[in-house]
Design a protein around this motif. Structure first.
Motif, PDB file in Angstrom:
ATOM      1  N   MET A  83       5.320  16.665 -14.682  1.00 42.77           N
ATOM      2  CA  MET A  83       4.640  17.645 -14.420  1.00 42.77           C
ATOM      3  C   MET A  83       4.829  18.871 -13.245  1.00 42.77           C
ATOM      4  N   ALA A  84       5.008  18.511 -12.367  1.00 45.26           N
ATOM      5  CA  ALA A  84       5.365  19.579 -11.157  1.00 45.26           C
ATOM      6  C   ALA A  84       6.834  20.010 -11.214  1.00 45.26           C
ATOM      7  N   TYR A  85       7.838  19.123 -11.734  1.00 41.38           N
ATOM      8  CA  TYR A  85       8.953  19.777 -11.577  1.00 41.38           C
ATOM      9  C   TYR A  85       9.618  19.836 -13.052  1.00 41.38           C
ATOM     10  N   ARG A  86       8.514  19.664 -14.177  1.00 40.32           N
ATOM     11  CA  ARG A  86       8.846  20.307 -15.620  1.00 40.32           C
ATOM     12  C   ARG A  86      10.125  19.298 -15.946  1.00 40.32           C
ATOM     13  N   THR A  87      10.398  18.096 -15.751  1.00 39.84           N
ATOM     14  CA  THR A  87      11.582  17.416 -16.143  1.00 39.84           C
ATOM     15  C   THR A  87      11.173  16.515 -17.491  1.00 39.84           C
ATOM     16  N   THR A  88      12.233  16.236 -18.297  1.00 40.76           N
ATOM     17  CA  THR A  88      11.820  15.106 -19.240  1.00 40.76           C
ATOM     18  C   THR A  88      11.325  13.761 -18.639  1.00 40.76           C
ATOM     19  N   ALA A  89      10.948  13.014 -19.672  1.00 39.00           N
ATOM     20  CA  ALA A  89      10.321  11.481 -19.351  1.00 39.00           C
ATOM     21  C   ALA A  89      11.793  10.704 -18.727  1.00 39.00           C
ATOM     22  N   THR A  90      13.076  10.939 -19.376  1.00 39.26           N
ATOM     23  CA  THR A  90      14.229  10.352 -19.004  1.00 39.26           C
ATOM     24  C   THR A  90      14.770  10.591 -17.542  1.00 39.26           C
ATOM     25  N   VAL A  91      14.517  11.948 -17.364  1.00 48.18           N
ATOM     26  CA  VAL A  91      15.248  12.595 -15.953  1.00 48.18           C
ATOM     27  C   VAL A  91      14.151  12.304 -15.033  1.00 48.18           C
ATOM     28  N   SER A  92      12.604  12.398 -15.465  1.00 50.61           N
ATOM     29  CA  SER A  92      11.922  11.964 -14.235  1.00 50.61           C
ATOM     30  C   SER A  92      12.091  10.317 -13.608  1.00 50.61           C
ATOM     31  N   GLY A  93      12.603   9.360 -14.444  1.00 46.44           N
ATOM     32  CA  GLY A  93      12.879   8.145 -13.953  1.00 46.44           C
ATOM     33  C   GLY A  93      13.907   7.918 -13.044  1.00 46.44           C
ATOM     34  N   LEU A  94      14.634   9.407 -12.846  1.00 45.19           N
ATOM     35  CA  LEU A  94      16.000   8.994 -11.809  1.00 45.19           C
ATOM     36  C   LEU A  94      15.567   8.781 -10.625  1.00 45.19           C
ATOM     37  N   VAL A  95      14.098   9.527 -10.154  1.00 47.42           N
ATOM     38  CA  VAL A  95      13.760   9.270  -8.644  1.00 47.42           C
ATOM     39  C   VAL A  95      13.453   7.938  -8.348  1.00 47.42           C
ATOM     40  N   PRO A  96      12.374   7.442  -9.280  1.00 47.54           N
ATOM     41  CA  PRO A  96      12.132   5.814  -9.014  1.00 47.54           C
ATOM     42  C   PRO A  96      13.302   4.965  -8.873  1.00 47.54           C
ATOM     43  N   ILE A  97      14.172   5.243  -9.868  1.00 46.87           N
ATOM     44  CA  ILE A  97      15.580   4.500  -9.708  1.00 46.87           C
ATOM     45  C   ILE A  97      16.256   4.800  -8.227  1.00 46.87           C
ATOM     46  N   ILE A 119       0.774  -1.253   0.179  1.00 43.55           N
ATOM     47  CA  ILE A 119       0.121   0.066   0.118  1.00 43.55           C
ATOM     48  C   ILE A 119       0.974   1.301  -0.018  1.00 43.55           C
ATOM     49  N   GLY A 120       1.854   1.246   0.913  1.00 42.92           N
ATOM     50  CA  GLY A 120       2.806   2.376   1.015  1.00 42.92           C
ATOM     51  C   GLY A 120       3.769   2.806  -0.013  1.00 42.92           C
ATOM     52  N   LEU A 121       4.240   1.944  -0.549  1.00 45.89           N
ATOM     53  CA  LEU A 121       5.336   2.277  -1.538  1.00 45.89           C
ATOM     54  C   LEU A 121       5.127   1.680  -3.025  1.00 45.89           C
ATOM     55  N   PHE A 122       4.751   0.651  -3.223  1.00 45.62           N
ATOM     56  CA  PHE A 122       4.565  -0.089  -4.247  1.00 45.62           C
ATOM     57  C   PHE A 122       3.556   0.745  -5.296  1.00 45.62           C
ATOM     58  N   SER A 123       2.537   1.141  -4.485  1.00 43.21           N
ATOM     59  CA  SER A 123       1.315   1.578  -5.017  1.00 43.21           C
ATOM     60  C   SER A 123       1.749   3.149  -5.906  1.00 43.21           C
ATOM     61  N   ILE A 124       2.526   3.659  -5.081  1.00 39.60           N
ATOM     62  CA  ILE A 124       2.987   5.127  -5.828  1.00 39.60           C
ATOM     63  C   ILE A 124       3.889   5.159  -6.819  1.00 39.60           C
ATOM     64  N   THR A 125       4.884   4.254  -6.796  1.00 40.75           N
ATOM     65  CA  THR A 125       6.055   4.230  -7.731  1.00 40.75           C
ATOM     66  C   THR A 125       5.872   4.427  -9.141  1.00 40.75           C
ATOM     67  N   ALA A 126       4.808   3.887  -9.610  1.00 38.48           N
ATOM     68  CA  ALA A 126       4.244   3.898 -11.241  1.00 38.48           C
ATOM     69  C   ALA A 126       3.925   5.489 -11.451  1.00 38.48           C
ATOM     70  N   TYR A 127       3.465   6.121 -10.323  1.00 37.17           N
ATOM     71  CA  TYR A 127       3.164   7.610 -10.720  1.00 37.17           C
ATOM     72  C   TYR A 127       4.317   8.459 -10.475  1.00 37.17           C
ATOM     73  N   LEU A 128       5.364   8.098  -9.845  1.00 42.31           N
ATOM     74  CA  LEU A 128       6.201   9.229  -9.803  1.00 42.31           C
ATOM     75  C   LEU A 128       6.902   9.798 -10.969  1.00 42.31           C
ATOM     76  N   PRO A 129       6.992   9.127 -12.111  1.00 42.01           N
ATOM     77  CA  PRO A 129       7.675   9.754 -13.041  1.00 42.01           C
ATOM     78  C   PRO A 129       6.650  10.970 -13.745  1.00 42.01           C
ATOM     79  N   THR A 130       5.212  10.728 -13.782  1.00 39.32           N
ATOM     80  CA  THR A 130       4.376  11.859 -14.142  1.00 39.32           C
ATOM     81  C   THR A 130       4.450  12.826 -13.318  1.00 39.32           C
ATOM     82  N   TYR A 131       4.390  12.800 -12.091  1.00 31.43           N
ATOM     83  CA  TYR A 131       4.408  13.764 -10.969  1.00 31.43           C
ATOM     84  C   TYR A 131       5.573  14.550 -11.166  1.00 31.43           C
ATOM     85  N   PHE A 132       6.844  13.973 -11.669  1.00 31.14           N
ATOM     86  CA  PHE A 132       8.148  14.926 -11.479  1.00 31.14           C
ATOM     87  C   PHE A 132       8.020  15.610 -13.346  1.00 31.14           C
TER      88      PHE A 132
END
Length: 495
Positions: free
Chosen positions: A287-301, A272-285
């Motif tokens: 949109m909110a941090y205005r990063t590219t798709a490639t860069v947004s993947g650094l946070v889940p990594i 519930i606490g982590l596995f559920s949010i991981t898939a949405y982190l790239p979209t969040y970054f």
């Protein structure tokens, strides 16, 4: 087992676990290509849903089967089925054939995952289990890290069928290794199979997965509600059946043991606490941090890397000392603190700030991710180790599935409700936002920050509840000798 044969066994189980974990993540990158070539874009989601549904439904059934006939036979049959299904996936000529083969893959992957953990429990002492389960558990974060990249490379250069066929050479090697390394472990006798429990559980899980799959589709809102009702009724029937069954599919009587109850709750909190949010982190970054798709993947990594390191470290430490409770308490507290920081973190900061915060969340989760399986196994009677291992994995998977759907709905409806009339949520892509004016980008970033903030806060509260579950774990040490098959201990659920 002799040390060299135990090492050989762990290598075989790790290879198989990596294959199963990669099969789930490697396919995601090729889905669009597969759907395009087979001409069935509308059915694309069922390639994933069919796999997940089959795996989830079969978990308790396979766990019970492994206890009855022994884990070695179930493991080897599952591996052979997995290889046959992988071959069939690559040769699929249309989407129904592919979905059918993926269902068989999901069924067999449940057997591989579960029997690997059960075999480790049967051949090691409680003190040794955390270390070896951590090694096998490392397959999951590794698959998350490299699966999408490997899937993309294979799809681009070899074609999508090789996403499935790549399993064959590695799987055959793992099968030959397993035939030598996996010992013959006797079952505890053929017992009356809980048919009524199996049927009610299957209906409940199918209804639940369909409900959460359709919940975001306005055209299927009524069907989603009906599925939720059916799932609720089937779950109620399942629990009533299990309480009265002579040989229940899920031995509910064991939850009177404080270790088993608290450990299972901790496993659900991970889903519930982590596995559920991981898939949405790239979209969040994006949109909110205005990063590219490639860069947004650094946070889940960063999150998964923290999880990997912590998982291996705590497995090694518990293997040396036997003390496990402190890591569960520290891990839940660390994850709760990290997610709370994410909830209050202002958007627009340098990306390394949320990367560090989410890495801390990963470290906290990894501290007890594989550990709780070993702890629950040590508290369960030998004749029920497979069933309890299945239950621990099941609650994590169900928690992740349901929470992922809920979070997706909150994000979708939340963003759509806050967007100005000039912007259409259906066409709001990161590319569109990045090409828009500075004021529009700032507005979208603020909306996404406002929608995600309560989501992070709710997940932080989930982990805070996990601190309570961790404190309820008895302050014991895992034994460094084999345990006799014993009746379950009943302890009051008090600190």
């Amino acid at each position: 087992m002799s040390p060299w044969r135990l090492r050989l066994l762990i290598v075989a189980l790790l290879t198989v676990a990596t294959l199963g974990a990669l099969d789930h993540t490697i396919v995601s990158t090729s889905l669009a290509t597969v759907a395009g070539e087979l001409g069935a874009l509308a059915q694309m989601g069922w390639v994933v849903v069919g796999y997940t549904l089959a795996s989830t439904v079969l978990l308790p059934i396979i766990g019970k089967l492994g206890d009855a006939v022994g884990p070695r036979g179930v493991f080897l049959v599952s591996l052979v089925l997995f290889l046959v299904a992988s071959l069939a996936c690559g040769f699929a000529q249309d989407m129904p054939q592919l979905i059918g083969a993926r269902v068989v893959q999901g069924m067999s992957s449940a057997g591989l995952q579960l029997m690997s953990q059960t075999i480790v429990a049967r051949v090691t002492t409680p003190r040794e289990r955390p270390r070896y389960l951590a090694i096998i558990g490392a397959a999951f974060p590794v698959a998350i890290l490299i699966g999408p990249v490997v899937g993309g490379l294979i799809t681009d250069h070899w074609g999508w069928p090789w996403v499935f066929w790549i399993n064959i050479p590695f799987g055959v090697g793992a099968l030959l290794l397993a035939l030598v390394a996996v010992p013959k472990l006797a079952g505890f006798g053929r017992r009356r199979f809980d048919i009524a429990g199996s049927v009610s559980f299957a209906i409940a899980m199918v209804g639940l997965v369909l409900a959460v799959t359709w919940i975001g589709d306005p055209a299927r809102a009524a069907a989603s509600v009906v599925s939720f009702v059916v799932a609720g009724m089937a779950f109620a029937a399942f629990f009533l059946i299990e309480m009265r069954a002579t040989e229940p599919l899920v031995p509910l009587r064991l939850f009177a043991d404080r270790t088993i109850a608290a450990g299972t709750a901790l496993s659900a909190i991970i889903g519930i606490g982590l596995f559920s949010i991981t898939a949405y982190l790239p979209t969040y970054f994006q949109m909110a941090y205005r990063t590219t798709a490639t860069v947004s993947g650094l946070v889940p990594i960063a999150t998964v890397f923290g999880m990997l390191v912590s998982n291996l470290a705590t497995g090694w430490l518990v293997g040396r000392t036997g003390h496990y409770r402190v890591y569960c308490i520290a891990g839940t507290a660390l994850s709760a603190a990290g997610l709370f920081v994410m909830a209050v973190l202002p958007v627009g900061l340098p990306l390394w700030v949320p990367m560090i915060v989410m890495a801390v969340v990963g470290v906290g989760t990894g501290a007890f991710m594989s550990l709780v399986i070993a702890v629950v196994q040590s508290a369960a009677p030998h004749r029920d180790i497979g069933s309890m291992t299945a239950t621990v994995n099941l609650v994590r998977q169900v928690g992740s599935t349901v929470a992922t759907a809920i979070i997706g709905g909150v994000i979708g409806f939340g963003v759509a409700g806050l967007l100005p009339a000039a912007l259409d949520a259906a066409t709001l892509t990161p590319q569109f936002v990045h090409q828009a004016s500075e004021s529009v980008q700032a507005q979208v970033a603020e909306i996404y920050g406002g929608v995600f903030s309560p989501v992070f806060a709710a997940l932080a509260a989930t982990y805070a509840a996990g601190i309570v579950a961790a404190v309820l774990l008895p302050a014991r040490r895992l034994a460094d000798e084999s345990e006799p098959a014993a009746a379950p201990r009943s302890e009051p659920l008090t600190a």
